[in-house]
Design a protein around this motif. Structure first.
Motif, PDB file in Angstrom:
ATOM      1  N   LYS A 301       0.816  -1.224   0.000  1.00  0.00           N
ATOM      2  CA  LYS A 301       0.000   0.000   0.000  1.00  0.00           C
ATOM      3  C   LYS A 301       0.843   1.266   0.000  1.00  0.00           C
ATOM      4  O   LYS A 301       0.393   2.315  -0.477  1.00  0.00           O
ATOM      5  CB  LYS A 301      -0.919   0.020   1.223  1.00  0.00           C
ATOM      6  CG  LYS A 301      -1.974  -1.064   1.199  1.00  0.00           C
ATOM      7  CD  LYS A 301      -3.163  -0.608   0.412  1.00  0.00           C
ATOM      8  CE  LYS A 301      -4.134  -1.762   0.311  1.00  0.00           C
ATOM      9  NZ  LYS A 301      -5.316  -1.536  -0.368  1.00  0.00           N
ATOM     10  N   ARG A 306      -1.629   1.081  -8.331  1.00  0.00           N
ATOM     11  CA  ARG A 306      -2.790   0.202  -8.555  1.00  0.00           C
ATOM     12  C   ARG A 306      -2.575  -0.609  -9.823  1.00  0.00           C
ATOM     13  O   ARG A 306      -1.885  -0.158 -10.742  1.00  0.00           O
ATOM     14  CB  ARG A 306      -4.064   1.022  -8.686  1.00  0.00           C
ATOM     15  CG  ARG A 306      -4.515   1.545  -7.335  1.00  0.00           C
ATOM     16  CD  ARG A 306      -5.988   1.837  -7.261  1.00  0.00           C
ATOM     17  NE  ARG A 306      -6.360   1.955  -5.854  1.00  0.00           N
ATOM     18  CZ  ARG A 306      -7.608   2.066  -5.413  1.00  0.00           C
ATOM     19  NH1 ARG A 306      -8.600   2.096  -6.251  1.00  0.00           N
ATOM     20  NH2 ARG A 306      -7.871   2.161  -4.128  1.00  0.00           N
ATOM     21  N   LEU A 307      -3.178  -1.753  -9.856  1.00  0.00           N
ATOM     22  CA  LEU A 307      -3.160  -2.529 -11.089  1.00  0.00           C
ATOM     23  C   LEU A 307      -4.271  -1.954 -11.965  1.00  0.00           C
ATOM     24  O   LEU A 307      -5.465  -2.240 -11.754  1.00  0.00           O
ATOM     25  CB  LEU A 307      -3.398  -4.012 -10.776  1.00  0.00           C
ATOM     26  CG  LEU A 307      -3.453  -4.949 -11.970  1.00  0.00           C
ATOM     27  CD1 LEU A 307      -2.205  -4.837 -12.844  1.00  0.00           C
ATOM     28  CD2 LEU A 307      -3.630  -6.393 -11.510  1.00  0.00           C
ATOM     29  N   TYR A 358      -4.574 -11.240  -2.431  1.00  0.00           N
ATOM     30  CA  TYR A 358      -4.873  -9.806  -2.344  1.00  0.00           C
ATOM     31  C   TYR A 358      -6.049  -9.449  -3.256  1.00  0.00           C
ATOM     32  O   TYR A 358      -7.006  -8.782  -2.849  1.00  0.00           O
ATOM     33  CB  TYR A 358      -3.632  -8.981  -2.742  1.00  0.00           C
ATOM     34  CG  TYR A 358      -3.884  -7.487  -2.814  1.00  0.00           C
ATOM     35  CD1 TYR A 358      -3.583  -6.659  -1.731  1.00  0.00           C
ATOM     36  CD2 TYR A 358      -4.441  -6.897  -3.958  1.00  0.00           C
ATOM     37  CE1 TYR A 358      -3.825  -5.294  -1.784  1.00  0.00           C
ATOM     38  CE2 TYR A 358      -4.690  -5.530  -4.015  1.00  0.00           C
ATOM     39  CZ  TYR A 358      -4.375  -4.736  -2.937  1.00  0.00           C
ATOM     40  OH  TYR A 358      -4.619  -3.382  -2.983  1.00  0.00           O
TER      41      TYR A 358
HETATM   42  N1  ACO Z   1      -5.170  -2.393  -7.761  1.00  0.00           N
HETATM   43  C1  ACO Z   1      -4.841  -2.631  -6.455  1.00  0.00           C
HETATM   44  N2  ACO Z   1      -5.700  -2.532  -5.438  1.00  0.00           N
HETATM   45  C2  ACO Z   1      -6.956  -2.165  -5.731  1.00  0.00           C
HETATM   46  C3  ACO Z   1      -7.381  -1.898  -7.038  1.00  0.00           C
HETATM   47  C4  ACO Z   1      -6.444  -2.035  -8.083  1.00  0.00           C
HETATM   48  N3  ACO Z   1      -6.775  -1.790  -9.361  1.00  0.00           N
HETATM   49  N4  ACO Z   1      -8.691  -1.548  -7.041  1.00  0.00           N
HETATM   50  C5  ACO Z   1      -9.081  -1.585  -5.754  1.00  0.00           C
HETATM   51  N5  ACO Z   1      -8.026  -1.961  -4.958  1.00  0.00           N
HETATM   52  C6  ACO Z   1      -8.064  -2.190  -3.508  1.00  0.00           C
HETATM   53  C7  ACO Z   1      -8.081  -0.881  -2.735  1.00  0.00           C
HETATM   54  O1  ACO Z   1      -6.769  -0.467  -2.422  1.00  0.00           O
HETATM   55  C8  ACO Z   1      -8.880  -1.265  -1.512  1.00  0.00           C
HETATM   56  O2  ACO Z   1      -8.052  -2.032  -0.679  1.00  0.00           O
HETATM   57  P1  ACO Z   1      -8.255  -1.941   0.947  1.00  0.00           P
HETATM   58  O3  ACO Z   1      -9.601  -2.521   1.207  1.00  0.00           O
HETATM   59  O4  ACO Z   1      -7.121  -2.753   1.483  1.00  0.00           O
HETATM   60  O5  ACO Z   1      -8.147  -0.474   1.302  1.00  0.00           O
HETATM   61  C9  ACO Z   1      -9.941  -2.239  -2.070  1.00  0.00           C
HETATM   62  O6  ACO Z   1      -9.323  -2.841  -3.223  1.00  0.00           O
HETATM   63  C10 ACO Z   1     -11.245  -1.572  -2.473  1.00  0.00           C
HETATM   64  O7  ACO Z   1     -10.921  -0.510  -3.360  1.00  0.00           O
HETATM   65  P2  ACO Z   1     -11.764   0.825  -3.543  1.00  0.00           P
HETATM   66  O8  ACO Z   1     -10.892   1.871  -4.127  1.00  0.00           O
HETATM   67  O9  ACO Z   1     -12.453   1.125  -2.235  1.00  0.00           O
HETATM   68  O10 ACO Z   1     -12.847   0.336  -4.572  1.00  0.00           O
HETATM   69  P3  ACO Z   1     -13.804   1.277  -5.406  1.00  0.00           P
HETATM   70  O11 ACO Z   1     -15.010   0.462  -5.705  1.00  0.00           O
HETATM   71  O12 ACO Z   1     -13.992   2.584  -4.716  1.00  0.00           O
HETATM   72  O13 ACO Z   1     -12.954   1.590  -6.716  1.00  0.00           O
HETATM   73  C11 ACO Z   1     -12.031   1.484  -8.875  1.00  0.00           C
HETATM   74  C12 ACO Z   1     -13.184   1.031  -7.947  1.00  0.00           C
HETATM   75  C13 ACO Z   1     -11.894   3.002  -8.858  1.00  0.00           C
HETATM   76  C14 ACO Z   1     -12.387   1.069 -10.301  1.00  0.00           C
HETATM   77  C15 ACO Z   1     -10.723   0.804  -8.392  1.00  0.00           C
HETATM   78  O14 ACO Z   1     -10.864  -0.591  -8.422  1.00  0.00           O
HETATM   79  C16 ACO Z   1      -9.512   1.240  -9.229  1.00  0.00           C
HETATM   80  O15 ACO Z   1      -8.889   2.246  -8.918  1.00  0.00           O
HETATM   81  N6  ACO Z   1      -9.163   0.457 -10.286  1.00  0.00           N
HETATM   82  C17 ACO Z   1      -8.068   0.844 -11.162  1.00  0.00           C
HETATM   83  C18 ACO Z   1      -8.540   1.903 -12.141  1.00  0.00           C
HETATM   84  C19 ACO Z   1      -9.465   1.343 -13.210  1.00  0.00           C
HETATM   85  O16 ACO Z   1      -9.186   0.331 -13.813  1.00  0.00           O
HETATM   86  N7  ACO Z   1     -10.558   2.079 -13.459  1.00  0.00           N
HETATM   87  C20 ACO Z   1     -11.535   1.712 -14.479  1.00  0.00           C
HETATM   88  C21 ACO Z   1     -12.856   1.446 -13.854  1.00  0.00           C
HETATM   89  S1  ACO Z   1     -13.978   0.828 -15.041  1.00  0.00           S
HETATM   90  C22 ACO Z   1     -14.517   2.157 -15.897  1.00  0.00           C
HETATM   91  O17 ACO Z   1     -14.552   3.281 -15.474  1.00  0.00           O
HETATM   92  C23 ACO Z   1     -14.884   1.825 -17.227  1.00  0.00           C
END
Ligand code: ACO
Length: 434
Positions: A301, A306-307, A358
């Motif tokens: 963290k 992020r992936l 994870y």
């Molecule tokens: N890589 C690593 N960890 C992640 C990722 C990721 N891509 N996405 C979520 N997590 C983790 C967070 O760190 C969090 O961990 P924690 O519980 O230990 O704190 C947990 O998973 C939940 O994550 P949130 O951010 O609370 O989930 P949320 O539903 O708010 O976010 C989002 C969704 C924004 C899409 C997120 O998954 C992300 O940032 N993904 C990467 C960006 C992406 O691909 N966006 C496209 C979305 S689809 C679209 O718009 C078409």
């Protein structure tokens, strides 16, 4: 079609011994919501829901998602069927007007799109004002808002025909703006729309043709572009669509609302993720990291990495759009004879992440952006145009939501409340005494 109903059930909120009965509303697919409209009036309290994770902002008959089961339907039709059998123009009609068009309706709609593809010539000069390094999303958003100055009748009009015309203009002209912004960025002459071409062929022609030689449009590529746009066409109350609805609620012009939607889509946590995925893959490749050590960084963290292309606010099992695109990606690359090491890297990341505790424990799966970037790259679409491609796909969804809200006659401006956490009342101090 099942309309939403108010059920017999209600939820009881008890605050300091005082009860409030809140009706429970049920949607046509059985989703339930507690209607808290009377909460503040009766109790003086509001709800606080960071990121609107539990908050429904409207009732809508356009798109149904079941994130647990990986279901996505536009107006009741499964995304798999539409991606396989329909065209983007037909899906646009379906989303906006609520039914699949018959032949005559589709022809009229398509003819409208063909006839409204040109920009006012004065607008061409606007492109010259941007630096060649301008991000095409900035140009698309600004130009879309600028369109309102050429069509001032669009301002909060009661005229349905005017709205239909503005819808056609937006769908058709934004495609031209997108292609022109690309031509401008590489310094090539603009290629004007060609009325003999279909919607997606016309776009590819404006993007890739040059005046000096013929450009051959590959029907398989046209099919893939249709599919990509269909898969992005709507996704209910996401960040950009909620933005469009919010702007509509103020009574601003349809062009202003769509322009705001484009701006909201631009961010890397939303539509900008497809660009971010490719940049991430390029970065891993350039650093010489393998995917396993990259994933170790993601899981730490402290790195804040992020992936990209993984995870979704709604899909907690799989993203049905990503499933379709994973297959299309294989087909496109083999059709074009491309052996892309980035695809191997993407596959490796996906495989490893899907068995990693994870990602499994947080329900993180590939989303639509994970593969779309690789396909766009194979089609020679430059990286900073990826989000523009997403925007072109999403236009029908934005328009459908804009129109649904307008036609509902609801005149309630979107205006959330807040919990204030700032300073208490202070006395003004003159500048000499600070
Ligand atoms: N890589 C690593 N960890 C992640 C990722 C990721 N891509 N996405 C979520 N997590 C983790 C967070 O760190 C969090 O961990 P924690 O519980 O230990 O704190 C947990 O998973 C939940 O994550 P949130 O951010 O609370 O989930 P949320 O539903 O708010 O976010 C989002 C969704 C924004 C899409 C997120 O998954 C992300 O940032 N993904 C990467 C960006 C992406 O691909 N966006 C496209 C979305 S689809 C679209 O718009 C078409």
């Amino acid at each position: 079609m099942n309309a939403k109903t108010q059920t017999q059930a209600s939820a009881q909120i008890n605050i300091d011994g005082k009860d409030l009965q809140c009706p429970i509303i049920e949607g046509s697919e059985g989703e339930q919501a507690i209607d808290i409209a009377a909460l503040r009036k009766e109790t003086g309290m509001i709800t606080l829901d960071n990121g609107f994770v539990n908050t429904g902002s409207c009732q809508s008959a356009i798109t149904f998602i079941d994130g647990e089961k990986g279901i996505l339907r536009y107006r009741g039709y499964g995304i798999e069927d539409l991606a396989e059998r329909s065209t983007f123009v037909e899906v646009a009609y379906l989303l906006i007007y609520g039914k699949l068009p018959n032949k005559a309706e589709l022809e009229e709609f398509s003819t409208g799109l063909t006839n409204h593809s040109l920009l006012h010539e004065d607008m061409i000069h606007l492109f010259a004002g941007y630096p060649s390094s301008a991000h095409p999303m900035a140009i698309l958003s600004a130009m879309t808002c600028s369109l309102s100055t050429y069509y001032p009748k669009s301002y909060d009009t009661p005229d349905d025909e005017q709205v239909d015309l503005d819808i056609i203009r937006i769908l058709s002209k934004l495609r031209t703006i997108a292609a022109f912004s690309y031509k401008k960025s590489i310094g090539q002459p603009l290629i004007y729309p060609d009325n003999s071409l279909t919607y997606c062929s016309n776009f590819l022609n404006m993007m890739f043709a040059v005046p000096t030689e013929p450009y051959e449009i590959d029907p398989d590529i046209v099919r893939v572009v249709n599919q990509l746009l269909i898969l992005h066409a709507d996704h209910e109350q996401n960040c950009s669509t909620s933005t469009v609805r919010t702007v509509q609620s103020s009574g601003a012009s349809i062009y202003a609302a769509i322009s705001a939607g484009i701006s909201a889509l631009w961010g890397p946590l939303h539509g900008g993720a497809n660009q971010a995925v490719l940049e991430m893959l390029n970065g891993i490749q350039a650093s010489g990291d393998d995917y396993k050590s990259f994933l170790t960084k993601v899981k730490d963290k402290k790195t804040n990495i992020r992936l990209m292309g993984f995870g979704h606010r709604v899909y907690k099992n799989f993203d049905p759009r990503a499933k379709i695109l994973a297959q299309s990606c294989e087909k496109v690359l083999s059709k074009l004879g491309i052996n892309d090491p980035l695809l191997d890297l993407a596959r490796g990341l996906e495989e490893e992440a899907l068995k990693d505790e994870y990602f499994v424990s947080r329900n993180l799966y590939p989303n639509v952006d994970f593969y779309s970037g690789i396909i766009y790259k194979a089609l020679n679409i430059p990286v900073d145009m990826f989000t523009v491609m997403f925007a072109l796909g999403r236009i029908p969804g934005w328009l459908a939501h804009w129109k649904e809200q307008r036609d509902s006659g609801a005149k309630k401006i979107f205006r959330p409340r807040q919990i204030y956490t700032g300073a208490n009342e202070q006395e003004y101090v003159s500048i000499e005494q600070r």
